[in-house]
Write a protein that holds these residues in place. Structure first.
Motif, PDB file in Angstrom:
ATOM      1  N   LYS A   1       1.102  -1.268   0.018  1.00  0.00           N
ATOM      2  CA  LYS A   1      -0.387  -0.176   0.098  1.00  0.00           C
ATOM      3  C   LYS A   1       1.305   1.450  -0.217  1.00  0.00           C
ATOM      4  CE  LYS A   1      -4.082   2.579   0.637  1.00  0.00           C
ATOM      5  NZ  LYS A   1      -3.712   3.801  -0.851  1.00  0.00           N
ATOM      6  N   GLU A   2       2.089   0.786   0.556  1.00  0.00           N
ATOM      7  CA  GLU A   2       2.718   2.229   0.533  1.00  0.00           C
ATOM      8  C   GLU A   2       3.120   2.909  -0.640  1.00  0.00           C
ATOM      9  OE1 GLU A   2       7.271   4.287   3.154  1.00  0.00           O
ATOM     10  OE2 GLU A   2       5.711   1.796   3.746  1.00  0.00           O
ATOM     11  N   ALA A   3       3.735   1.397  -1.062  1.00  0.00           N
ATOM     12  CA  ALA A   3       4.672   1.732  -2.557  1.00  0.00           C
ATOM     13  C   ALA A   3       3.088   1.867  -3.427  1.00  0.00           C
ATOM     14  CB  ALA A   3       4.875   0.083  -3.321  1.00  0.00           C
ATOM     15  N   GLN A   4       1.799   1.939  -4.098  1.00  0.00           N
ATOM     16  CA  GLN A   4       0.784   2.533  -4.230  1.00  0.00           C
ATOM     17  C   GLN A   4       0.946   3.820  -3.743  1.00  0.00           C
ATOM     18  OE1 GLN A   4      -2.293   0.885  -3.731  1.00  0.00           O
ATOM     19  NE2 GLN A   4      -1.745  -0.906  -3.377  1.00  0.00           N
ATOM     20  N   ASP A   5       1.025   4.054  -2.938  1.00  0.00           N
ATOM     21  CA  ASP A   5       0.608   5.766  -2.409  1.00  0.00           C
ATOM     22  C   ASP A   5       2.142   6.523  -2.970  1.00  0.00           C
ATOM     23  OD1 ASP A   5      -1.714   4.929  -0.960  1.00  0.00           O
ATOM     24  OD2 ASP A   5      -0.953   4.650   1.033  1.00  0.00           O
ATOM     25  N   ASN A   6       3.346   5.711  -3.109  1.00  0.00           N
ATOM     26  CA  ASN A   6       4.049   6.551  -3.133  1.00  0.00           C
ATOM     27  C   ASN A   6       4.272   6.571  -4.396  1.00  0.00           C
ATOM     28  OD1 ASN A   6       5.501   6.853  -0.809  1.00  0.00           O
ATOM     29  ND2 ASN A   6       7.112   4.955  -1.310  1.00  0.00           N
ATOM     30  N   PHE A   7       3.624   5.668  -5.764  1.00  0.00           N
ATOM     31  CA  PHE A   7       3.169   5.810  -7.027  1.00  0.00           C
ATOM     32  C   PHE A   7       2.334   7.044  -7.230  1.00  0.00           C
ATOM     33  CE2 PHE A   7       1.081   4.518 -10.667  1.00  0.00           C
ATOM     34  CZ  PHE A   7       1.955   5.120 -11.612  1.00  0.00           C
ATOM     35  N   GLN A   8       1.692   7.005  -6.309  1.00  0.00           N
ATOM     36  CA  GLN A   8       0.262   7.733  -6.641  1.00  0.00           C
ATOM     37  C   GLN A   8       1.350   9.274  -6.742  1.00  0.00           C
ATOM     38  OE1 GLN A   8      -3.136   5.843  -4.522  1.00  0.00           O
ATOM     39  NE2 GLN A   8      -3.871   5.894  -6.233  1.00  0.00           N
ATOM     40  N   LYS A   9       1.000   9.620  -4.691  1.00  0.00           N
ATOM     41  CA  LYS A   9       2.640  11.040  -4.955  1.00  0.00           C
ATOM     42  C   LYS A   9       3.105  11.252  -6.167  1.00  0.00           C
ATOM     43  CE  LYS A   9       1.574  11.000  -0.165  1.00  0.00           C
ATOM     44  NZ  LYS A   9       2.053  10.209   1.393  1.00  0.00           N
ATOM     45  N   ALA A  10       4.121  10.161  -7.041  1.00  0.00           N
ATOM     46  CA  ALA A  10       4.865  11.166  -7.473  1.00  0.00           C
ATOM     47  C   ALA A  10       3.866  11.015  -8.648  1.00  0.00           C
ATOM     48  CB  ALA A  10       5.921   9.707  -7.722  1.00  0.00           C
ATOM     49  N   VAL A  11       2.936  10.483  -8.929  1.00  0.00           N
ATOM     50  CA  VAL A  11       2.095  10.835 -10.428  1.00  0.00           C
ATOM     51  C   VAL A  11       1.723  12.744 -10.034  1.00  0.00           C
ATOM     52  CG1 VAL A  11       0.714  10.781 -11.944  1.00  0.00           C
ATOM     53  CG2 VAL A  11       1.739   8.329 -11.071  1.00  0.00           C
ATOM     54  N   GLN A  12       1.080  12.621  -8.810  1.00  0.00           N
ATOM     55  CA  GLN A  12       0.358  13.753  -8.255  1.00  0.00           C
ATOM     56  C   GLN A  12       1.562  14.856  -9.187  1.00  0.00           C
ATOM     57  OE1 GLN A  12      -1.507  13.229  -5.109  1.00  0.00           O
ATOM     58  NE2 GLN A  12      -3.052  12.050  -6.233  1.00  0.00           N
ATOM     59  N   ALA A  13       2.961  15.230  -8.181  1.00  0.00           N
ATOM     60  CA  ALA A  13       4.405  16.199  -9.116  1.00  0.00           C
ATOM     61  C   ALA A  13       4.272  16.048 -10.133  1.00  0.00           C
ATOM     62  CB  ALA A  13       5.598  15.607  -7.928  1.00  0.00           C
ATOM     63  N   LEU A  14       4.311  14.827 -10.197  1.00  0.00           N
ATOM     64  CA  LEU A  14       4.729  15.453 -12.210  1.00  0.00           C
ATOM     65  C   LEU A  14       3.971  15.674 -13.162  1.00  0.00           C
ATOM     66  CD1 LEU A  14       6.016  14.872 -14.987  1.00  0.00           C
ATOM     67  CD2 LEU A  14       4.921  12.517 -14.857  1.00  0.00           C
ATOM     68  N   VAL A  15       2.099  15.426 -12.692  1.00  0.00           N
ATOM     69  CA  VAL A  15       1.216  16.369 -12.871  1.00  0.00           C
ATOM     70  C   VAL A  15       0.704  18.114 -12.772  1.00  0.00           C
ATOM     71  CG1 VAL A  15      -1.091  17.068 -13.095  1.00  0.00           C
ATOM     72  CG2 VAL A  15      -0.581  14.537 -12.846  1.00  0.00           C
ATOM     73  N   ALA A  16       1.288  18.142 -11.396  1.00  0.00           N
ATOM     74  CA  ALA A  16       1.355  20.042 -11.152  1.00  0.00           C
ATOM     75  C   ALA A  16       2.477  20.546 -11.771  1.00  0.00           C
ATOM     76  CB  ALA A  16       1.450  19.829  -9.660  1.00  0.00           C
ATOM     77  N   VAL A  17       4.320  19.363 -12.356  1.00  0.00           N
ATOM     78  CA  VAL A  17       4.646  20.541 -12.218  1.00  0.00           C
ATOM     79  C   VAL A  17       4.952  20.472 -13.886  1.00  0.00           C
ATOM     80  CG1 VAL A  17       6.307  19.942 -10.566  1.00  0.00           C
ATOM     81  CG2 VAL A  17       6.431  18.219 -13.032  1.00  0.00           C
ATOM     82  N   SER A  18       3.806  19.838 -15.143  1.00  0.00           N
ATOM     83  CA  SER A  18       3.270  19.643 -16.790  1.00  0.00           C
ATOM     84  C   SER A  18       2.972  20.405 -16.647  1.00  0.00           C
ATOM     85  CB  SER A  18       2.869  18.103 -16.369  1.00  0.00           C
ATOM     86  OG  SER A  18       1.753  18.131 -16.239  1.00  0.00           O
ATOM     87  N   ARG A  19       2.341  21.372 -15.487  1.00  0.00           N
ATOM     88  CA  ARG A  19       1.707  22.631 -16.125  1.00  0.00           C
ATOM     89  C   ARG A  19       2.612  23.785 -16.233  1.00  0.00           C
ATOM     90  NH1 ARG A  19      -2.367  20.777 -11.730  1.00  0.00           N
ATOM     91  NH2 ARG A  19      -3.548  19.226 -12.942  1.00  0.00           N
ATOM     92  N   GLY A  20       3.496  23.893 -15.873  1.00  0.00           N
ATOM     93  CA  GLY A  20       4.079  25.010 -15.373  1.00  0.00           C
ATOM     94  C   GLY A  20       5.036  25.298 -16.825  1.00  0.00           C
TER      95      GLY A  20
END
Length: 153
Positions: free
Chosen positions: A105-124
């Motif tokens: 579950k921690e690995a899943q959460d880490n993946f989702q957080k990393a993807v969300q961080a990518l989404v955030a910087v992809s807009r900039g």
């Protein structure tokens, strides 16, 4: 008014019960196919990003933004496909998926957080920040695969 509220609550409860019953009846093989399909799609959208981050493909901000958005949706899809009922179905999932549930579950959460961080910087439009975030997504993929997936030939 109270009668309507009672009827609405009853309808909701019955609907939820039928939905849970239907989910419980999904064949384990179907759940495995679902998670494998989601992971395949994740690879489809992550692959070009990794190539860009490594300089193997030209950088394209629009592709980064689109693929990041696709990964954001896909990052939530495979996990219910790892139901306990699937542990005996032949797949590349290691027994650690079920025996080390909290770590998985921690690995899943880490993946989702990393993807969300990518989404955030992809807009900039900051290419360096995007490539760093792409690398972080790749690292979380690899970390999960290393601990929870059979080695691929």
């Amino acid at each position: 008014m109270n009668k309507r509220l009672l009827l609405a609550g009853l309808a909701f409860a019955l609907g939820a019960g039928f939905t849970l019953t239907a989910f419980a009846q999904v064949k384990p093989e179907t759940l495995v196919k679902q998670r494998q399909a989601a992971m395949t799609l994740q690879g489809k959208y992550a692959g070009p990003l990794g190539a860009m981050a490594q300089g193997k493909a030209p950088y394209n901000a629009d592709t980064v933004a689109f693929n990041a958005a696709m990964l954001d949706a896909l990052s939530r899809m495979p996990w219910d496909g790892f139901a306990e009922s699937t542990k005996d179905v032949k797949s590349a999932a290691l027994p650690a998926v079920w025996s080390e549930g909290a770590k998985f579950k921690e690995a899943q959460d880490n993946f989702q957080k990393a993807v969300q961080a990518l989404v955030a910087v992809s807009r900039g439009g900051d290419e360096t920040a995007q490539k760093t975030a792409i690398g972080a997504v790749g690292k979380t993929c690899g970390g999960c695969h290393q601990n929870f997936r059979e080695k691929q030939q």
